[in-house]
Scaffold this active site. Structure first.
Site, PDB file in Angstrom:
ATOM      1  N   THR A 112       0.833  -1.199   0.000  1.00 57.03           N
ATOM      2  CA  THR A 112       0.000   0.000   0.000  1.00 57.03           C
ATOM      3  C   THR A 112       0.869   1.251   0.000  1.00 57.03           C
ATOM      4  O   THR A 112       1.966   1.267   0.576  1.00 57.03           O
ATOM      5  CB  THR A 112      -0.920   0.006   1.231  1.00 57.03           C
ATOM      6  OG1 THR A 112      -0.136  -0.155   2.419  1.00 57.03           O
ATOM      7  CG2 THR A 112      -1.912  -1.142   1.148  1.00 57.03           C
ATOM      8  N   ASP A 113       0.386   2.300  -0.654  1.00 57.95           N
ATOM      9  CA  ASP A 113       1.138   3.541  -0.786  1.00 57.95           C
ATOM     10  C   ASP A 113       0.971   4.421   0.450  1.00 57.95           C
ATOM     11  O   ASP A 113       0.292   4.060   1.416  1.00 57.95           O
ATOM     12  CB  ASP A 113       0.683   4.297  -2.039  1.00 57.95           C
ATOM     13  CG  ASP A 113       0.950   3.489  -3.302  1.00 57.95           C
ATOM     14  OD1 ASP A 113       1.902   2.691  -3.310  1.00 57.95           O
ATOM     15  OD2 ASP A 113       0.193   3.666  -4.277  1.00 57.95           O
ATOM     16  N   LYS A 114       1.566   5.594   0.384  1.00 61.61           N
ATOM     17  CA  LYS A 114       1.509   6.554   1.478  1.00 61.61           C
ATOM     18  C   LYS A 114       0.068   6.957   1.760  1.00 61.61           C
ATOM     19  O   LYS A 114      -0.685   7.316   0.850  1.00 61.61           O
ATOM     20  CB  LYS A 114       2.342   7.779   1.117  1.00 61.61           C
ATOM     21  CG  LYS A 114       2.254   8.910   2.138  1.00 61.61           C
ATOM     22  CD  LYS A 114       3.010  10.127   1.659  1.00 61.61           C
ATOM     23  CE  LYS A 114       2.849  11.288   2.616  1.00 61.61           C
ATOM     24  NZ  LYS A 114       3.533  12.521   2.139  1.00 61.61           N
TER      25      LYS A 114
END
Length: 471
Positions: free
Chosen positions: A181-183
């Site tokens: 998952t990204d930021k």
């Protein structure tokens, strides 16, 4: 010489068990006999009789040599094992010492087992799931870019589930996450696989050392070669957003009293249905060309649910399931549909974005994106009914997952959206995008404008030059 002659005469007729004196006589040193022979031959004052005697002696010596060679015992060659090279011995010793150093007393008593952990977390304040590292090496001292994995590994060490040196090199515990998952992206059903010590009350001890917005909700034993990323068949994401994102572009984008009507919701779902199937999503990520095979992704479901009210504003949740997703792919899929519904682009841009031309696709904010669950259908079919392993279904943890979303994920999204206005700020950038033109068209217009500029400069130079010549 007389005795030697007698031994020679009976040499072949007697057995090998002759007298010791006879055998010793047959072993007369060759150099001594040759010395006697040469000394006699070098004296020229010898009669014919003496020469005949020496010739007889020569034949006698030759016969003695032949008998001595026949009675010599055969030589036995002893094959010895080649000694091990010192390099190999050193390598084995180094490996043994390294293994002894790595394995503590607790490791030898309690071997690690391969398990999967079900995680839920709110991504606010974290730089994504994956540790800020290269090739599995963490950097726990860098608190500026902390990630979810940094918190998890620290908690595993403090709880006594893994050795401390495994935190520095995550490959030692075969760590693998199912989805990166990204930021700012949250998760309600993230699954990681790793090797741990199965201590008592393992979930309680791990959660003791985790912050409230990160929780391990369950664990299960898996096969030794299980990999949460490679064994995952599909992933389901959800995206929570204010319904004002689907309002017309001329309306007030900060109007919290906006309510989504049924007709618009049906249009949104019709557009989302176009994504189903296998398409080339090279325009929905970065650093991938139109002919890159990895840009083709398979989408099985995408739809928008019924809206609901939170803190006076209306929200809706978009659900998408696919085999796998590229970086920013889901956010761009949602961003393009929003641009079409608001009237900035035509519906044909969705199918045109799957072609080889480079299309300008807007990327929606990452605040509302949540990893809902991951699917292991093939693994469950193969190992789920063998009587030794469990199916990777989390039906017993569904209540805990729903409670965590209501307590941490949804309130964080609503509160952050109300404070930062991330969706409203992003919608203000939609008029900047040129949805009709392709990247090739932009480049052609850019070159055309540059040529026009150079032509104008040339004509101005000629005009000034004529004025100087006339004056």
């Amino acid at each position: 010489l007389v005795h030697l002659h007698r031994v020679t005469e009976r040499g072949s007729s007697e057995s090998s068990a002759g007298s010791v004196a006879d055998q010793d006589m047959l072993r007369v040193p060759q150099l001594l006999l040759l010395h006697v022979l040469n000394s006699q031959r070098c004296n020229p004052a010898r009669t014919v009789k003496g020469c005949c005697q020496f010739e007889g002696l020569r034949g006698l010596l030759v016969k003695c040599r032949m008998m001595a060679e026949e009675q010599k015992p055969p030589q036995i060659t002893v094959l010895k094992r080649a000694p091990d090279s010192p390099v190999g011995e050193n390598e084995q010793q180094v490996k043994k010492l390294k293994t002894d150093e790595d394995q503590t007393a607790d490791e030898k008593r309690f071997p690690k087992r391969k398990v999967v952990l079900l995680m839920a977390y709110s991504g606010k304040g974290y730089y994504g799931m994956q540790a800020s590292c290269e090739r599995g090496l963490r950097n726990p001292g860098n608190s500026q870019f902390k990630t979810i994995e940094d918190e998890l590994v620290t908690a595993l060490i403090k709880a006594g589930c893994i050795p401390e040196n495994h935190g520095e090199d995550m490959k030692k515990m075969s760590f693998q996450r199912c989805a990166r998952t990204d930021k700012g992206v949250s998760a309600a059903g993230q699954v990681v696989s790793l090797k741990v010590w199965l201590i008592e009350d393992i979930l309680e001890k791990i959660n003791t050392h985790l912050p409230p917005q990160i929780r391990v909700l369950g664990y299960k034993r898996v096969t030794g070669g299980f990999n949460s990323k490679n064994n995952c068949d599909a992933r389901t994401y959800s995206y929570m957003l204010p319904t004002v994102a689907f309002s017309p572009k001329d309306s007030d984008q900060e109007d919290t009293s906006f309510r989504l009507d049924t007709e618009t919701l049906q249009k949104v779902n019709r557009l989302f249905t176009l994504y189903k199937g296998t398409h080339n999503f090279h325009n929905f990520t970065s650093q991938k060309g139109p002919r890159d095979p990895s840009a083709k992704r398979y989408i099985t479901h995408m739809s928008c649910g019924e809206p609901f009210i939170r803190q006076g504003a209306e929200f809706a949740v978009i659900t998408v399931r696919g085999q796998s997703f590229m970086m920013h792919q889901i956010r761009k899929m949602i961003g393009l549909v929003i641009a079409v519904v608001k009237g900035y682009a035509g519906e044909d841009i969705i199918e045109r974005s799957w072609g080889e031309d480079k299309v300008d696709v807007p990327k929606a904010p990452g605040l509302g994106l949540v990893l809902e669950r991951v699917h292991f259908d093939r693994y469950n079919k193969r190992f789920g009914g063998d009587g030794l392993h469990e199916t990777l279904e989390w039906t017993q943890e569904e209540e805990a997952i729903a409670a965590f979303k209501e307590a941490h994920i949804y309130p964080s999204i609503v509160e952050t959206e109300g404070q930062e206005k991330s969706m409203v700020s992003w919608m203000a950038t939609l008029p900047i995008h040129d949805f009709e033109a392709t990247e090739t068209g932009k480049q052609e217009r850019k070159v055309s404008r540059r040529v026009d500029f150079y032509c104008l400069t040339f004509f101005l130079y000629r005009f000034r030059l004529k004025e100087k010549m006339s004056t």
